[in-house]
Design a protein around this motif. Structure first.
Motif: not given
Length: 171
Positions: A87-105
């Protein structure tokens, strides 16, 4: 308010159903020279959970994941790997923008052709989670942990506490 609270409860409930064995060998392997191909210098991501496709084979700059062994970043031409996610945060960097998602396992797989697949039990945009609700959930989980009598209830409530603590630390 209800939506964020419902999401938090669902994330915590789903994380209870995932066993967390440690398969780490302690060995680290490094990539050879990148193979020539049409994906050289590019990274393609598919990021899914049971109820949603968050990213469907899109080109991204990088992704950072919360693996059981610690957080790590994945970039184009990354060495092939498979890792269990916590569990934690996944950070997706796309076109110099970062989107963050909290995920389970879940799991992440990085393939030799610079494709990355992430499959998780739950995923919520971090900006949709509420710290106050998470703190209330943590207090409730701590009380239930203290009152737990069976080993199963203790483990489930310990996972709830860890998940809420992880959410709070990221908000």
């Amino acid at each position: 308010f209800f939506f964020a609270s419902s999401m938090l409860r669902r994330a915590v409930a789903r994380s209870l159903f995932v066993a967390r064995p440690n398969f780490s060998s302690g060995n680290r392997f490094y990539a050879d020279a990148a193979s020539a191909g049409s994906t050289k210098g590019k990274l393609f991501l598919s990021f899914v959970c049971p109820y949603d496709i968050i990213v469907n084979n899109e080109e991204i700059d990088s992704v950072t994941v919360p693996a059981e062994e610690g957080r790590f970043g994945i970039f184009p031409d990354h060495v092939p790997a498979i890792s269990q996610l916590s569990a934690g945060v996944i950070e997706v960097s796309q076109n110099k923008q970062v989107k963050k998602y909290f995920v389970g396992a879940g799991f992440v797989g990085v393939h030799a052709n610079s494709t990355c697949h992430i499959s998780v039990t739950e995923a919520f945009p971090l900006d949709q989670l509420d710290k106050t609700n998470a703190q209330q959930g943590l207090e409730e989980a701590k009380k239930e942990l203290a009152a737990s009598t069976s080993e199963k209830a203790k483990i489930e409530n310990r996972i709830r506490v860890e998940t809420f603590e992880s959410i709070i630390s990221e908000l």
